[in-house]
Design a protein around this motif. Sequence first.
Motif, mmCIF file in Angstrom:
data_model
loop_
_atom_site.group_PDB
_atom_site.id
_atom_site.type_symbol
_atom_site.label_atom_id
_atom_site.label_comp_id
_atom_site.label_asym_id
_atom_site.label_seq_id
_atom_site.Cartn_x
_atom_site.Cartn_y
_atom_site.Cartn_z
ATOM 1 N N SER A 89 0.765 -1.286 0.120
ATOM 2 C CA SER A 89 0.108 -0.187 -0.155
ATOM 3 C C SER A 89 0.790 1.353 -0.072
ATOM 4 C CB SER A 89 -1.022 0.030 1.354
ATOM 5 O OG SER A 89 -2.166 -0.782 1.062
ATOM 6 N N THR A 130 -10.614 5.546 4.738
ATOM 7 C CA THR A 130 -10.919 5.571 3.284
ATOM 8 C C THR A 130 -12.039 4.738 2.956
ATOM 9 O OG1 THR A 130 -9.255 3.333 3.014
ATOM 10 C CG2 THR A 130 -8.338 5.791 2.731
ATOM 11 N N HIS A 184 -3.703 4.508 -2.806
ATOM 12 C CA HIS A 184 -4.152 5.540 -3.696
ATOM 13 C C HIS A 184 -5.173 6.435 -2.979
ATOM 14 C CE1 HIS A 184 -2.996 2.998 -7.447
ATOM 15 N NE2 HIS A 184 -1.748 3.436 -6.807
ATOM 16 N N GLN A 185 -6.097 5.788 -2.328
ATOM 17 C CA GLN A 185 -7.278 6.593 -1.618
ATOM 18 C C GLN A 185 -6.722 7.483 -0.747
ATOM 19 O OE1 GLN A 185 -10.460 3.970 -0.435
ATOM 20 N NE2 GLN A 185 -11.227 3.823 -2.626
ATOM 21 N N ARG A 214 -4.854 -5.560 -5.920
ATOM 22 C CA ARG A 214 -5.724 -4.351 -6.283
ATOM 23 C C ARG A 214 -6.179 -3.668 -4.992
ATOM 24 N NH1 ARG A 214 -7.521 -7.562 -10.770
ATOM 25 N NH2 ARG A 214 -9.175 -8.392 -9.647
ATOM 26 N N GLN A 215 -6.581 -4.520 -4.069
ATOM 27 C CA GLN A 215 -7.056 -4.004 -2.925
ATOM 28 C C GLN A 215 -6.076 -3.021 -2.161
ATOM 29 O OE1 GLN A 215 -9.507 -5.807 0.310
ATOM 30 N NE2 GLN A 215 -9.219 -7.847 -0.452
ATOM 31 N N LEU A 254 -12.533 2.309 0.988
ATOM 32 C CA LEU A 254 -11.952 0.655 1.041
ATOM 33 C C LEU A 254 -10.944 0.675 2.075
ATOM 34 C CD1 LEU A 254 -12.285 -1.956 -0.742
ATOM 35 C CD2 LEU A 254 -10.094 -1.349 -1.951
ATOM 36 N N GLU A 280 -3.367 -1.651 -3.330
ATOM 37 C CA GLU A 280 -2.839 -0.524 -4.087
ATOM 38 C C GLU A 280 -4.122 0.430 -3.756
ATOM 39 O OE1 GLU A 280 -1.949 -1.957 -7.965
ATOM 40 O OE2 GLU A 280 -0.151 -2.347 -7.212
ATOM 41 N N THR A 281 -5.278 0.008 -3.924
ATOM 42 C CA THR A 281 -6.399 1.023 -3.735
ATOM 43 C C THR A 281 -6.422 1.790 -2.680
ATOM 44 O OG1 THR A 281 -7.745 -0.442 -5.468
ATOM 45 C CG2 THR A 281 -8.873 1.296 -3.854
#
Length: 204
Positions: free
Chosen positions: A28, A144, A177-178, A170-171, A146, A173-174
């Motif tokens: 992350s 966040t 990013h958030q 993907r989780q 997610l 990284e999201t």
Amino acid sequence: MIHDKPLIVGIGGTLRRGSSSERALAVSLKAAEDKGARTILLSGAELLLPMYMPGQQQSDQASRLLAALRECHGIIISSPAYHGSISGLIKNALDYAEELRADARAYLDGIPVGCIACAGGWQAVGQTLAALRTIAHSLRGWPTPLGAMLNTSTALFDAEGNCTDMATQRQLETVGHQVIDFVRVQGLGRQRAPSIPADATVEP
């Protein structure tokens, strides 16, 4: 003015080097770095702090943690599930945020908080994520949208710490990013907020 490279602090892992929660946190943070953030990862022995007691003299590790919390623009917390909640190591580290209560920015007021929970089953991981979000709210942070939930009953990382499951990647990284996106949205909001004269009246 927010720094061109906002600081995101990662808190997580266990005393075992290379734990799933530490590796998840690193993924992350790397995602946040890829979007222009500076990052600090505090894990393992760096979180082995004396049990928090208000007013106690701070150890070097506790002072470093508090300095990072005061400077940061966002936080990502990654905890293993211990008996249905976050670990004592992570909880104790977060308890040190009480030392920020009298700061100009009290606690984690207004800071985006990414949450990651790791457990060997879905029930425990769900409860742990809920606990992390509750703590973030209590410290006035913004969890966040997610939160990453990792079921570690199957291997998700290789020996080098790379995530081997695309959905998990993907989780994580999201979440990174958030956090950085929220920091930047806050900065734009402050720049664009119109000033209202003290004698202005509001039309009904």
